[in-house]
Design a protein around this motif. Structure first.
Motif, PDB file in Angstrom:
ATOM      1  N   ARG A  18       0.802  -1.283  -0.271  1.00 51.10           N
ATOM      2  CA  ARG A  18       0.263   0.075  -0.015  1.00 51.10           C
ATOM      3  C   ARG A  18       1.073   0.928   0.241  1.00 51.10           C
ATOM      4  NH1 ARG A  18      -5.699  -2.079  -0.330  1.00 51.10           N
ATOM      5  NH2 ARG A  18      -4.964  -4.341   0.573  1.00 51.10           N
ATOM      6  N   ASP A  65      -6.373   0.750   3.736  1.00 47.68           N
ATOM      7  CA  ASP A  65      -7.541  -0.656   2.647  1.00 47.68           C
ATOM      8  C   ASP A  65      -8.782   0.540   3.218  1.00 47.68           C
ATOM      9  OD1 ASP A  65      -7.991  -2.778   2.405  1.00 47.68           O
ATOM     10  OD2 ASP A  65      -8.354  -3.855   4.315  1.00 47.68           O
ATOM     11  N   HIS A  67     -11.795  -0.178   1.898  1.00 46.12           N
ATOM     12  CA  HIS A  67     -13.432  -0.278   1.111  1.00 46.12           C
ATOM     13  C   HIS A  67     -14.063  -0.417   2.478  1.00 46.12           C
ATOM     14  CE1 HIS A  67     -12.691  -3.383   4.160  1.00 46.12           C
ATOM     15  NE2 HIS A  67     -11.617  -4.083   3.695  1.00 46.12           N
ATOM     16  N   TRP A 128      -5.674   2.174  -8.144  1.00 39.73           N
ATOM     17  CA  TRP A 128      -5.672   1.168  -6.832  1.00 39.73           C
ATOM     18  C   TRP A 128      -6.425   0.626  -6.290  1.00 39.73           C
ATOM     19  CZ3 TRP A 128      -2.078   0.224  -3.880  1.00 39.73           C
ATOM     20  CH2 TRP A 128      -1.020   0.210  -3.852  1.00 39.73           C
ATOM     21  N   MET A 132      -6.938  -2.894  -6.010  1.00 40.72           N
ATOM     22  CA  MET A 132      -8.080  -3.412  -4.729  1.00 40.72           C
ATOM     23  C   MET A 132      -8.904  -4.078  -5.203  1.00 40.72           C
ATOM     24  SD  MET A 132      -7.465  -0.264  -2.883  1.00 40.72           S
ATOM     25  CE  MET A 132      -6.133  -0.123  -1.570  1.00 40.72           C
TER      26      MET A 132
END
Length: 160
Positions: A18, A65, A67, A128, A132
């Motif tokens: 990341r 992260d 999400h 990105w 992901m």
């Protein structure tokens, strides 16, 4: 997300997955694309986005992260960001991938109006999101909710 995006000190944690240049993720993304039915559409987009110039600014603090499973909502909107296990420093485009991970096309434009990102950073954020999204689509067979997020992301990155 952008509330975190402040210069990180030199000893801030680094994550090899990341916040790094998109080109560093090329091998992993290409491998995952081989297992995704839409790879013929996604690979040319990935190649274009991975070739963008990397972040030239200072390493910034990142959640890493972004999400939907890591966002807590209440009746008024975003109440909290959860799971800082991927906290790192680097390219803010990593967190701005939330534009595709969380939103549809119309809401993404509203999100973009609230973040400070030039055109190249915004396109890296799309890269990105693609990276992901391939991870979620390729490795979430045991978690239908995360697999659905992966499918959503890949649909969204192909729209813009």
């Amino acid at each position: 997300m952008t509330g975190l995006h402040r210069p990180a000190p030199p000893d801030a944690p680094r994550n090899p997955f990341r916040g790094v240049p998109l080109a560093d993720r090329d091998g992993a993304v290409r491998q995952r694309l081989r297992s995704i039915p839409r790879s013929a559409e996604l690979l040319p987009l990935w190649e274009k986005l991975a070739a963008l110039p990397p972040w030239q600014g200072p390493a910034l603090w990142l959640h890493g992260d972004p999400h939907p499973g890591n966002l807590l909502l209440d009746g008024a909107g975003l109440a909290a960001v959860l799971d800082f296990g991927d906290l790192t420093s680097g390219d803010p485009a990593t967190d701005l991938a939330a534009g595709w991970l969380v939103f549809d096309e119309d809401a993404r434009e509203v999100f973009r109006s609230h973040v400070d990102a030039d055109e190249v950073t915004w396109e890296r954020a799309r890269g990105w999101a693609l990276a992901m999204g391939t991870a979620l689509a390729a490795h979430s067979a045991d978690n239908p909710g995360m697999a659905a997020i992966g499918d959503h992301v890949l649909d969204q990155v192909l729209l813009t």
